[in-house]
Design an enzyme around this catalytic site. Structure first.
Site, short mmCIF file in Angstrom:
data_model
loop_
_atom_site.label_atom_id
_atom_site.label_comp_id
_atom_site.label_asym_id
_atom_site.label_seq_id
_atom_site.Cartn_x
_atom_site.Cartn_y
_atom_site.Cartn_z
N ALA A 85 0.82 -1.21 0.00
CA ALA A 85 0.00 0.00 0.00
C ALA A 85 0.85 1.26 0.00
CB ALA A 85 -0.95 -0.01 1.20
N CYS A 112 -8.00 -3.17 4.30
CA CYS A 112 -6.84 -2.94 5.15
C CYS A 112 -6.11 -1.64 4.76
CB CYS A 112 -5.93 -4.16 5.09
SG CYS A 112 -4.75 -4.29 6.45
N HIS A 113 -4.83 -1.73 4.41
CA HIS A 113 -4.03 -0.56 4.05
C HIS A 113 -4.25 -0.11 2.60
CE1 HIS A 113 -1.91 -1.81 7.70
NE2 HIS A 113 -1.36 -0.61 7.73
N GLY A 114 -5.01 -0.87 1.82
CA GLY A 114 -5.22 -0.55 0.41
C GLY A 114 -5.81 0.83 0.17
N ALA A 115 -6.48 1.39 1.17
CA ALA A 115 -7.13 2.70 1.01
C ALA A 115 -6.13 3.83 0.82
CB ALA A 115 -8.04 2.98 2.20
#
Length: 182
Positions: A85, A112-115
């Site tokens: 990410a 998860c951290h993909g945002a």
């Protein structure tokens, strides 16, 4: 619902360091419904999955960010993983891809951290979503309303916090993609 996504193409955007189960769990759920998933990355070299902080499997890349055309996809999946990410958000072509998907009203499923990629692409102002809790300040600073729930659906944006949320994430991701492809 079995086979309800036949002939639907879903892009999965990752670079090295993605959380493997956040790719394989949703990818397998999509495949069970007949969707074709396409792994998209910075280069046509295998990408490294992770099980938390341990190396897991490598996966072959189908297309590069430069080659992938948003018009050819019905939705995009963004797995997390801190390393993945943090790097993917720095790729202008990855940002352009998610912006185009958003502008075309296509589902974006992020876990998860993909945002972080969505924040860097400027796509979160006025949106409600969840993520790994440590991202909440970043997402709020990008204009989002962050909530702590296993899955959040805001229009065509589906988000979840962590691997434990994958069953709920898959359920809502499939529902939103099926409705959009419908």
């Amino acid at each position: 619902m079995e086979g309800s996504l036949k002939d639907v193409n879903v892009a999965i955007l990752v670079v090295d360091g993605f959380e493997q189960v956040e790719l394989t769990g949703p990818r397998d759920a999509l495949a069970r419904q007949g969707a074709r998933t396409v792994l998209v990355s910075a280069a046509r070299e295998p990408v490294q999955g992770m099980n938390h902080d341990q190396k897991a499997d490598k996966f072959d890349v189908d297309l590069t960010f430069a080659e992938a055309q948003p018009a050819e996809f019905a939705a995009v999946l963004l797995p997390g993983g801190v390393v993945n990410a943090d790097e993917i958000r720095m790729h202008p072509k990855a940002q352009e891809f998610v912006r185009a998907m958003h502008e075309q009203g296509k589902p974006i499923a992020v876990i998860c951290h993909g945002a972080w990629l969505l924040a860097s692409a400027g796509l979160l102002r006025g949106r409600t979503l969840t993520s790994w809790p440590s991202l909440q300040d970043d997402l709020r600073n990008a204009g989002a309303q962050w909530v702590d729930k296993e899955v959040v659906v805001d229009g065509t944006l589906v988000s979840s916090r962590k691997p434990d949320d994958i069953p709920a994430f898959n359920r809502e991701m499939l529902r939103v993609i099926q409705a959009a492809a419908g």
